[in-house]
Design a protein around this motif. Structure first.
Motif, PDB file in Angstrom:
ATOM      1  N   GLN A 111      -3.213  -0.218  -4.630  1.00 31.22           N
ATOM      2  CA  GLN A 111      -4.207   0.685  -5.180  1.00 31.22           C
ATOM      3  C   GLN A 111      -4.297   0.490  -6.700  1.00 31.22           C
ATOM      4  O   GLN A 111      -5.385   0.447  -7.273  1.00 31.22           O
ATOM      5  CB  GLN A 111      -3.876   2.150  -4.872  1.00 31.22           C
ATOM      6  CG  GLN A 111      -3.840   2.484  -3.400  1.00 31.22           C
ATOM      7  CD  GLN A 111      -2.468   2.283  -2.768  1.00 31.22           C
ATOM      8  OE1 GLN A 111      -1.768   1.317  -3.054  1.00 31.22           O
ATOM      9  NE2 GLN A 111      -2.089   3.201  -1.882  1.00 31.22           N
ATOM     10  N   LEU A 112      -3.145   0.348  -7.330  1.00 31.30           N
ATOM     11  CA  LEU A 112      -3.083   0.167  -8.782  1.00 31.30           C
ATOM     12  C   LEU A 112      -3.684  -1.176  -9.199  1.00 31.30           C
ATOM     13  O   LEU A 112      -4.484  -1.246 -10.130  1.00 31.30           O
ATOM     14  CB  LEU A 112      -1.623   0.267  -9.246  1.00 31.30           C
ATOM     15  CG  LEU A 112      -1.357   0.067 -10.733  1.00 31.30           C
ATOM     16  CD1 LEU A 112      -2.027   1.180 -11.540  1.00 31.30           C
ATOM     17  CD2 LEU A 112       0.140   0.041 -10.999  1.00 31.30           C
ATOM     18  N   THR A 113      -3.275  -2.244  -8.522  1.00 27.54           N
ATOM     19  CA  THR A 113      -3.706  -3.576  -8.957  1.00 27.54           C
ATOM     20  C   THR A 113      -5.120  -3.936  -8.534  1.00 27.54           C
ATOM     21  O   THR A 113      -5.793  -4.697  -9.233  1.00 27.54           O
ATOM     22  CB  THR A 113      -2.741  -4.667  -8.432  1.00 27.54           C
ATOM     23  OG1 THR A 113      -2.682  -4.585  -7.004  1.00 27.54           O
ATOM     24  CG2 THR A 113      -1.357  -4.498  -9.028  1.00 27.54           C
ATOM     25  N   THR A 114      -5.588  -3.418  -7.404  1.00 25.30           N
ATOM     26  CA  THR A 114      -6.926  -3.800  -6.930  1.00 25.30           C
ATOM     27  C   THR A 114      -7.968  -2.719  -7.151  1.00 25.30           C
ATOM     28  O   THR A 114      -9.169  -3.007  -7.092  1.00 25.30           O
ATOM     29  CB  THR A 114      -6.907  -4.118  -5.417  1.00 25.30           C
ATOM     30  OG1 THR A 114      -6.622  -2.926  -4.680  1.00 25.30           O
ATOM     31  CG2 THR A 114      -5.901  -5.205  -5.090  1.00 25.30           C
ATOM     32  N   GLY A 115      -7.539  -1.484  -7.342  1.00 25.04           N
ATOM     33  CA  GLY A 115      -8.477  -0.383  -7.456  1.00 25.04           C
ATOM     34  C   GLY A 115      -9.092   0.016  -6.125  1.00 25.04           C
ATOM     35  O   GLY A 115      -9.998   0.841  -6.078  1.00 25.04           O
TER      36      GLY A 115
ATOM     37  N   TRP B  69       0.841  -1.196   0.000  1.00 21.15           N
ATOM     38  CA  TRP B  69       0.000   0.000   0.000  1.00 21.15           C
ATOM     39  C   TRP B  69       0.881   1.252   0.000  1.00 21.15           C
ATOM     40  O   TRP B  69       0.629   2.211  -0.722  1.00 21.15           O
ATOM     41  CB  TRP B  69      -0.936  -0.004   1.211  1.00 21.15           C
ATOM     42  CG  TRP B  69      -2.014   1.031   1.087  1.00 21.15           C
ATOM     43  CD1 TRP B  69      -1.989   2.312   1.555  1.00 21.15           C
ATOM     44  CD2 TRP B  69      -3.250   0.885   0.411  1.00 21.15           C
ATOM     45  NE1 TRP B  69      -3.145   2.962   1.215  1.00 21.15           N
ATOM     46  CE2 TRP B  69      -3.938   2.111   0.515  1.00 21.15           C
ATOM     47  CE3 TRP B  69      -3.855  -0.179  -0.268  1.00 21.15           C
ATOM     48  CZ2 TRP B  69      -5.199   2.302  -0.040  1.00 21.15           C
ATOM     49  CZ3 TRP B  69      -5.113   0.016  -0.815  1.00 21.15           C
ATOM     50  CH2 TRP B  69      -5.765   1.246  -0.693  1.00 21.15           C
TER      51      TRP B  69
ATOM     52  N   TRP C 105       3.779   1.595  -1.252  1.00 22.79           N
ATOM     53  CA  TRP C 105       4.369   1.751  -2.582  1.00 22.79           C
ATOM     54  C   TRP C 105       3.335   2.103  -3.651  1.00 22.79           C
ATOM     55  O   TRP C 105       3.697   2.389  -4.784  1.00 22.79           O
ATOM     56  CB  TRP C 105       5.105   0.492  -2.988  1.00 22.79           C
ATOM     57  CG  TRP C 105       6.344   0.215  -2.199  1.00 22.79           C
ATOM     58  CD1 TRP C 105       7.137   1.124  -1.559  1.00 22.79           C
ATOM     59  CD2 TRP C 105       6.927  -1.059  -1.962  1.00 22.79           C
ATOM     60  NE1 TRP C 105       8.183   0.492  -0.935  1.00 22.79           N
ATOM     61  CE2 TRP C 105       8.086  -0.864  -1.164  1.00 22.79           C
ATOM     62  CE3 TRP C 105       6.599  -2.345  -2.336  1.00 22.79           C
ATOM     63  CZ2 TRP C 105       8.895  -1.904  -0.760  1.00 22.79           C
ATOM     64  CZ3 TRP C 105       7.409  -3.388  -1.931  1.00 22.79           C
ATOM     65  CH2 TRP C 105       8.545  -3.161  -1.151  1.00 22.79           C
ATOM     66  N   GLY C 106       2.040   2.025  -3.313  1.00 20.47           N
ATOM     67  CA  GLY C 106       0.990   2.318  -4.284  1.00 20.47           C
ATOM     68  C   GLY C 106       0.623   1.136  -5.162  1.00 20.47           C
ATOM     69  O   GLY C 106      -0.231   1.255  -6.046  1.00 20.47           O
ATOM     70  N   SER C 107       1.227  -0.016  -4.931  1.00 21.04           N
ATOM     71  CA  SER C 107       0.994  -1.186  -5.773  1.00 21.04           C
ATOM     72  C   SER C 107      -0.424  -1.736  -5.644  1.00 21.04           C
ATOM     73  O   SER C 107      -1.046  -2.092  -6.646  1.00 21.04           O
ATOM     74  CB  SER C 107       1.979  -2.301  -5.422  1.00 21.04           C
ATOM     75  OG  SER C 107       3.299  -1.870  -5.599  1.00 21.04           O
TER      76      SER C 107
END
Length: 194
Positions: A169-173, A163, A165-167
């Motif tokens: 949010q990007l992958t799960t929306g 979270w 790293w923003g990963s």
């Protein structure tokens, strides 16, 4: 031999400065020289109270575990919820702590940087895990509670890191970590209706 009051004060100030540094600038900022500089003492002064850098890092991490434990205790209150509800509460507290105290969170779980048996670090960290193990044991009496608690903690740590790293949010929306926490709890404890 007891530590005199001025020595105890400087010792605490060094830890306070370390906590502030790790909170604002991250683990990489925690050099003995920088802590001493910000505490207003010579660069050799910390060694009088913390013979090794690892001992000072352990004292700083202990503060993190104490704060996390205090937050968990406050959130659980009387502990009247079901074991699963209490685990969910602790999971939210943990993720909130990890996301708002990134540097401290990293330090607390970097056992390669810490001597966990120094300065009572285990005394500060193990009760939190023991509480989780107890709750998991009550929620999943069919399983090895230590292993399930360890896997759940690893899952929550991963959620916090990805979270950050923003990963995720990007992958799960996902807009926040709540659905991920629910899914992790279902994965480790079974679905809520079970």
């Amino acid at each position: 031999m007891s530590v005199s009051e001025p020595n105890a004060g400087l010792r605490a100030r060094l830890v306070d400065v370390g906590v502030e540094l790790v909170t604002t600038e991250g683990v990489q900022a925690l050099s003995l020289r920088e802590i001493a500089r910000r505490a207003g003492v010579s660069h050799g002064a910390p060694r009088r109270y913390f013979p090794t850098h690892l001992e000072l890092l352990s004292a700083i991490a202990r503060r993190g575990f104490e704060e996390l434990a205090d937050r968990g205790t406050a959130a659980l209150g009387e502990g009247t919820g079901s074991p699963r509800e209490q685990i969910a509460t602790l999971g939210r507290v943990y993720l909130d702590f990890a996301l708002t105290n990134r540097g401290m969170h990293e330090l607390m779980f970097r056992h390669d940087l810490l001597e966990s048996n120094e300065l009572g670090l285990r005394d500060a960290s193990l009760p939190i895990f023991s509480l989780l193990v107890d709750l998991v044991g009550r929620a999943r009496p069919d399983a090895d509670a230590r292993l399930v608690a360890g896997a759940l903690l690893a899952n929550l740590y991963g959620i916090a890191q990805l979270w950050t790293w923003g990963s995720l949010q990007l992958t799960t929306g996902a807009a926040d970590f709540a659905p991920l926490l629910r899914t992790a709890l279902d994965a480790h404890l079974g679905s809520e209706g079970r």
